[in-house]
Design a protein around this motif. Structure first.
Motif, PDB file in Angstrom:
ATOM      1  N   ALA A 247      13.908   1.777  -4.196  1.00  0.00           N
ATOM      2  CA  ALA A 247      14.359   0.741  -5.117  1.00  0.00           C
ATOM      3  C   ALA A 247      14.197  -0.657  -4.531  1.00  0.00           C
ATOM      4  O   ALA A 247      14.213  -1.638  -5.258  1.00  0.00           O
ATOM      5  CB  ALA A 247      15.826   1.000  -5.486  1.00  0.00           C
ATOM      6  N   PHE A 248      14.018  -0.755  -3.202  1.00  0.00           N
ATOM      7  CA  PHE A 248      13.837  -2.064  -2.577  1.00  0.00           C
ATOM      8  C   PHE A 248      12.382  -2.513  -2.569  1.00  0.00           C
ATOM      9  O   PHE A 248      12.094  -3.678  -2.328  1.00  0.00           O
ATOM     10  CB  PHE A 248      14.285  -2.027  -1.110  1.00  0.00           C
ATOM     11  CG  PHE A 248      15.755  -1.913  -0.927  1.00  0.00           C
ATOM     12  CD1 PHE A 248      16.612  -2.738  -1.630  1.00  0.00           C
ATOM     13  CD2 PHE A 248      16.288  -0.998  -0.046  1.00  0.00           C
ATOM     14  CE1 PHE A 248      17.975  -2.650  -1.462  1.00  0.00           C
ATOM     15  CE2 PHE A 248      17.641  -0.891   0.136  1.00  0.00           C
ATOM     16  CZ  PHE A 248      18.487  -1.719  -0.577  1.00  0.00           C
ATOM     17  N   SER A 249      11.460  -1.560  -2.782  1.00  0.00           N
ATOM     18  CA  SER A 249      10.057  -1.868  -2.532  1.00  0.00           C
ATOM     19  C   SER A 249       9.570  -3.096  -3.286  1.00  0.00           C
ATOM     20  O   SER A 249       8.956  -3.982  -2.709  1.00  0.00           O
ATOM     21  CB  SER A 249       9.191  -0.664  -2.907  1.00  0.00           C
ATOM     22  OG  SER A 249       9.584   0.454  -2.159  1.00  0.00           O
ATOM     23  N   HIS A 250       9.868  -3.157  -4.588  1.00  0.00           N
ATOM     24  CA  HIS A 250       9.315  -4.257  -5.378  1.00  0.00           C
ATOM     25  C   HIS A 250       9.903  -5.595  -4.964  1.00  0.00           C
ATOM     26  O   HIS A 250       9.182  -6.580  -4.814  1.00  0.00           O
ATOM     27  CB  HIS A 250       9.524  -3.989  -6.867  1.00  0.00           C
ATOM     28  CG  HIS A 250       8.645  -2.884  -7.360  1.00  0.00           C
ATOM     29  ND1 HIS A 250       7.282  -3.034  -7.490  1.00  0.00           N
ATOM     30  CD2 HIS A 250       8.922  -1.608  -7.698  1.00  0.00           C
ATOM     31  CE1 HIS A 250       6.753  -1.890  -7.900  1.00  0.00           C
ATOM     32  NE2 HIS A 250       7.726  -0.998  -8.037  1.00  0.00           N
ATOM     33  N   ALA A 251      11.221  -5.630  -4.743  1.00  0.00           N
ATOM     34  CA  ALA A 251      11.866  -6.878  -4.346  1.00  0.00           C
ATOM     35  C   ALA A 251      11.325  -7.346  -3.003  1.00  0.00           C
ATOM     36  O   ALA A 251      11.054  -8.536  -2.803  1.00  0.00           O
ATOM     37  CB  ALA A 251      13.376  -6.683  -4.273  1.00  0.00           C
ATOM     38  N   SER A 252      11.157  -6.409  -2.078  1.00  0.00           N
ATOM     39  CA  SER A 252      10.667  -6.754  -0.758  1.00  0.00           C
ATOM     40  C   SER A 252       9.209  -7.230  -0.825  1.00  0.00           C
ATOM     41  O   SER A 252       8.840  -8.224  -0.193  1.00  0.00           O
ATOM     42  CB  SER A 252      10.807  -5.529   0.153  1.00  0.00           C
ATOM     43  OG  SER A 252      10.022  -5.660   1.287  1.00  0.00           O
ATOM     44  N   ASP A 253       8.407  -6.539  -1.631  1.00  0.00           N
ATOM     45  CA  ASP A 253       7.001  -6.934  -1.757  1.00  0.00           C
ATOM     46  C   ASP A 253       6.867  -8.311  -2.397  1.00  0.00           C
ATOM     47  O   ASP A 253       6.039  -9.124  -1.987  1.00  0.00           O
ATOM     48  CB  ASP A 253       6.235  -5.924  -2.611  1.00  0.00           C
ATOM     49  CG  ASP A 253       6.072  -4.609  -1.875  1.00  0.00           C
ATOM     50  OD1 ASP A 253       6.522  -4.519  -0.716  1.00  0.00           O
ATOM     51  OD2 ASP A 253       5.500  -3.676  -2.459  1.00  0.00           O
ATOM     52  N   ALA A 254       7.700  -8.576  -3.410  1.00  0.00           N
ATOM     53  CA  ALA A 254       7.611  -9.858  -4.100  1.00  0.00           C
ATOM     54  C   ALA A 254       7.869 -11.001  -3.126  1.00  0.00           C
ATOM     55  O   ALA A 254       7.130 -11.993  -3.098  1.00  0.00           O
ATOM     56  CB  ALA A 254       8.618  -9.893  -5.256  1.00  0.00           C
ATOM     57  N   LEU A 255       8.895 -10.839  -2.284  1.00  0.00           N
ATOM     58  CA  LEU A 255       9.212 -11.882  -1.309  1.00  0.00           C
ATOM     59  C   LEU A 255       8.089 -12.020  -0.276  1.00  0.00           C
ATOM     60  O   LEU A 255       7.667 -13.131   0.054  1.00  0.00           O
ATOM     61  CB  LEU A 255      10.552 -11.571  -0.620  1.00  0.00           C
ATOM     62  CG  LEU A 255      10.981 -12.542   0.477  1.00  0.00           C
ATOM     63  CD1 LEU A 255      11.142 -13.957  -0.068  1.00  0.00           C
ATOM     64  CD2 LEU A 255      12.278 -12.090   1.132  1.00  0.00           C
ATOM     65  N   THR A 256       7.605 -10.879   0.213  1.00  0.00           N
ATOM     66  CA  THR A 256       6.517 -10.905   1.198  1.00  0.00           C
ATOM     67  C   THR A 256       5.300 -11.637   0.627  1.00  0.00           C
ATOM     68  O   THR A 256       4.711 -12.498   1.291  1.00  0.00           O
ATOM     69  CB  THR A 256       6.110  -9.465   1.575  1.00  0.00           C
ATOM     70  OG1 THR A 256       7.273  -8.772   2.002  1.00  0.00           O
ATOM     71  CG2 THR A 256       5.075  -9.449   2.680  1.00  0.00           C
ATOM     72  N   LEU A 257       4.952 -11.310  -0.625  1.00  0.00           N
ATOM     73  CA  LEU A 257       3.771 -11.936  -1.226  1.00  0.00           C
ATOM     74  C   LEU A 257       4.002 -13.422  -1.476  1.00  0.00           C
ATOM     75  O   LEU A 257       3.082 -14.227  -1.329  1.00  0.00           O
ATOM     76  CB  LEU A 257       3.394 -11.210  -2.519  1.00  0.00           C
ATOM     77  CG  LEU A 257       2.878  -9.780  -2.303  1.00  0.00           C
ATOM     78  CD1 LEU A 257       2.676  -9.070  -3.638  1.00  0.00           C
ATOM     79  CD2 LEU A 257       1.593  -9.759  -1.483  1.00  0.00           C
TER      80      LEU A 257
END
Ligand code: CUA
Length: 340
Positions: free
Chosen positions: A16-26
């Protein structure tokens, strides 16, 4: 693993964290990339545009521009603030496990991950979890610093000897995912790897049923609690353990702590560190007398004693699904708090 190809920018999305984490990384990557290109282009352009054109050229006098200076300070400052607020929000979400998560014990040691499920099932270098429910890992190390890293879940946490740390996630996609040790921990560090197997709750249930369980940690903890004579004092001249876990404990120095795993661990191994208000510092230290695993067991027992306490329905965690452990025998009840 899974359907990951060698040329993917980011690992698979499985929590469930993947998208939030990816968005910030990107976002961070994008901002940095943009400024790298901008600065590079400006350097080249300025060096051509303002180059010295003849031996005796005298440059124009420049007074500077307040407006320009404000602009190049305020814009980067604003962008960094966005990163800070966004990052802090995500960090706090990732560091605050819901109270009603399925709790799994993890011990790192040279060079393996030892895992125990609340029903007593054990695994080494493998972790089976159901989808859709919060999973909380309570982790410690038996020797040196290790680091529990599951890229597909975007979780990474140092695991320290002499301390309990927690990590949580909700797995979203059945499959097999890499588990790494991500802190150099000796000769076989690179082989301290494993597999996280995410299953539907039904499959997880049948997987559990197929593993011969050891004694449940909470039951072993109850045995320890009785054999060490803890019951002689706790609930009488010392605070009761019933309802203690996750409650706010007033201390003798006027401060308050939440009775989480780390507080319980410290109170068992170094009882003098935090004295509960109204009690004398009489408890002996159990440091050196209990293994990490036994401390896990005692804590599991103390948690079970607290599980009777209900959570208010307006608590944010109340919305999260809960994994119901199959038929656990109830733990013995201790006197409730406040009673002698
Ligand atoms: Cu354990 Cu690297």
């Amino acid at each position: 693993m899974g359907d990951q190809t060698p040329f993917q920018l980011l690992p698979e999305n499985a929590s469930a964290f993947s998208h939030a984490s990816d968005a910030l990384t990107l976002f961070v990557l994008g901002v940095c990339g943009l400024f790298t290109v901008l600065i590079f282009v400006l350097i080249v352009w300025f060096s051509l545009r303002y180059r010295r054109k003849s031996e005796n050229e005298i440059p124009e006098r420049i007074e500077g521009s307040i407006l320009l200076e404000i602009v190049w300070m305020v814009i980067p400052f604003g962008l960094l603030l966005v990163m800070f607020v966004w990052g802090s929000k995500l960090f706090l979400d990732m560091k605050r496990p819901p109270t009603r998560a399925l709790q799994i014990d993890v011990i790192g040691k040279q060079w393996m991950w030892k895992i125990q499920h609340p029903g007593g099932q054990r695994e080494i270098d493998a972790l089976h979890v159901p989808t859709g429910v919060p999973i909380k890992l309570i982790m410690t190390s038996q020797d040196v610093i290790h680091d529990f890293f599951v890229p597909a879940f975007r979780i990474k946490q140092d695991v320290l000897p002499g301390s309990f740390v927690t990590e949580w996630f909700i797995a979203t996609k059945p499959g097999n995912y890499h588990l790494f040790c991500s802190e150099y921990c000796g000769t076989s560090h690179s082989r301290m790897v494993g597999t996280v197997t995410v299953m539907t709750p039904e499959d997880y249930q049948s997987w559990l049923a197929g593993v011969v369980p050891d004694e449940r940690p909470a039951r072993a903890g109850e045995r320890l609690f009785n054999s060490y004579g803890c019951i002689q004092c706790h609930g009488k001249i010392a605070p009761t353990m019933a309802g203690l876990y996750n409650s706010k404990v007033p201390l003798s120095d006027g401060t308050t702590v939440v009775a989480d795993e780390e507080y319980l661990r410290e109170s068992i191994l170094a009882p003098a560190a935090k004295i509960v208000a109204g009690y004398a510092p009489v408890m002996p230290s159990y440091s050196g007398r209990l293994s990490d695993e036994q401390v896990f067991q005692l804590i599991a027992y103390i948690k079970e004693l607290a599980s009777a306490t209900t959570q208010p329905a307006d608590h944010p965690d109340a919305q999260l699904p809960v994994y119901q452990l199959p038929d656990l025998p109830p733990a013995n009840r201790l006197p409730t708090r406040g009673q002698p």
